[in-house]
Design an enzyme around this catalytic site. Sequence first.
Site: not given
Ligand code: NAI
Length: 490
Positions: A184, A237-238, A242, A259, A293, A392
Amino acid sequence: MDMDRPETDGRRIVRQVIGGKSVAASSGSEIDVVCPSDGLVFASIPASDAEDVDRAVRAAAAAFETGPWPRMPAVERGRLLTRLCHLVEKNGDELAALESRDTGKPARQGKADVAATLRYYEFYGGAADKIHGDTLPFLDGYTALTLREPHGVVGGIIPWNYPLQILARVAGAALAMGNTLVIKPAEDASLTAVRMAELAREAGFPDGVFNVVTGYGGEAGAALSAHPLVDYVTFTGSPATGTAIQQAAALNNRGVTMELGGKSPQIVFADADLDKALPVLVNAIIQNGGQTCSAGSRVLVERPVYEAVASALAERFARLVAGPHDADLDLGALINPRQKARVAGMVADAEKAGIPVLARGAIRPDVRAGGYYFAPVLFGTVDPSATIAREEVFGPVLTLFSFDGEEEAVRLANGTDYGLVAGIWTKDGARQHRMAKRVRAGQVFVNGYGAGGGIELPFGGFKRSGHGREKGFEALYDMSATKTIVFNHG
Ligand code: NAI
Ligand code: MG
């Protein structure tokens, strides 16, 4: 890329790949695909829901249970991954351009991402038949051995910052071990993931092995992490998302790799080679607009060189320019308006709290008004308890700290909830070793920073940065489980 028809305005209608077929969402809903450089819609992807996810998971489960994939000789799985590597190379220009347009990242970063991506498929293609079990000393009359077996269906939830690379690090290791995949990708950056599923089909992966379901996180992502036929979940992701994903996976008692980002320190001692360090310190936070990240978002400087380092960084920050991906400047736009507002909000709060701004970069004056640009900011000395010092930002924002001696450096470096990466700059060999051991981070770089792909190097976090390890051979262990077999021949 498979499309129904080009719309009159040239917008491309992209299809996800389930069971080897390019299909729309069962509801027919679509998500606009936006280029962050100008805010304009140029394509659409399916807005899948639980029903589509269920179809994809069932396709992956069938490919695992009855298809050839997990029973294929490991060398054959490796050859298919190597074929995929060659297809990435062949289609590299298209993939790089698509990635840059979808995420706003500068063209050279898109190309670097493709180079790392093909390395993942190359590495795991070669590794597939080189991982094996043991024979174990046991009681007389017995022979005991272990096999490494795939989990089954791996659900991978991918972020938008490095879509091609992070998909490759999940897919390379998971497929090498004989798992089947449901990916996804992020709603903000799904195009290259769909393209990779199409290339996997072209490479000859059996149907159902490499599925990509596009959709919103709260819908498709949540359905994938909670699906009872998903055997293992991997997420980047966040931390908040997570936690939600782990809670969903826990309902089925499934394993997870997480991660979850970092607040990674770069520690500069007074004896460091500053000419070598300075460009690396800047790049580590500016690359991909700070949406990395492993970004080096805190620079800790030993007091005797603090002023020199701060003013040299300020000079460099003042020269940085953000602009459209195809202009290939220092940085591009941020991913979406929400991310821009988050970064701007954190910067405004820090300024209000009295943290001094040492320098700001610029946005090229002729950029399109609809783009999500944010000019880089360098903050001077920050109190370690300030939000901007602990959380972050995920944007082009660097904070400085000063310290006296190793003890304080260690205390500051380890003083956040995160522990992903660290950089140590000193010519003192004994100090390099002491510091590398004392800093709590999954990767430590001495007189350098960042892996530039670093496919061979195990990667993952301590503390809130997550658990499990990706990359290198370690990922192959995460993506499989040990089976012990005991023969009684006494
Ligand atoms: P997010 O962690 O919510 O999104 C990442 C992935 O998770 C996307 O594919 C999203 O569709 C999916 N996702 C979102 N909610 C979900 C749920 N309830 N169940 C399953 N999958 C879900 O990150 P977002 O909202 O795009 O960004 C917010 C903050 O997260 C950023 O400002 C940053 O600080 C952090 N982030 C960190 C990343 C990293 O590489 N460590 C990558 C992206 C975001
Ligand atoms: Mg996009």
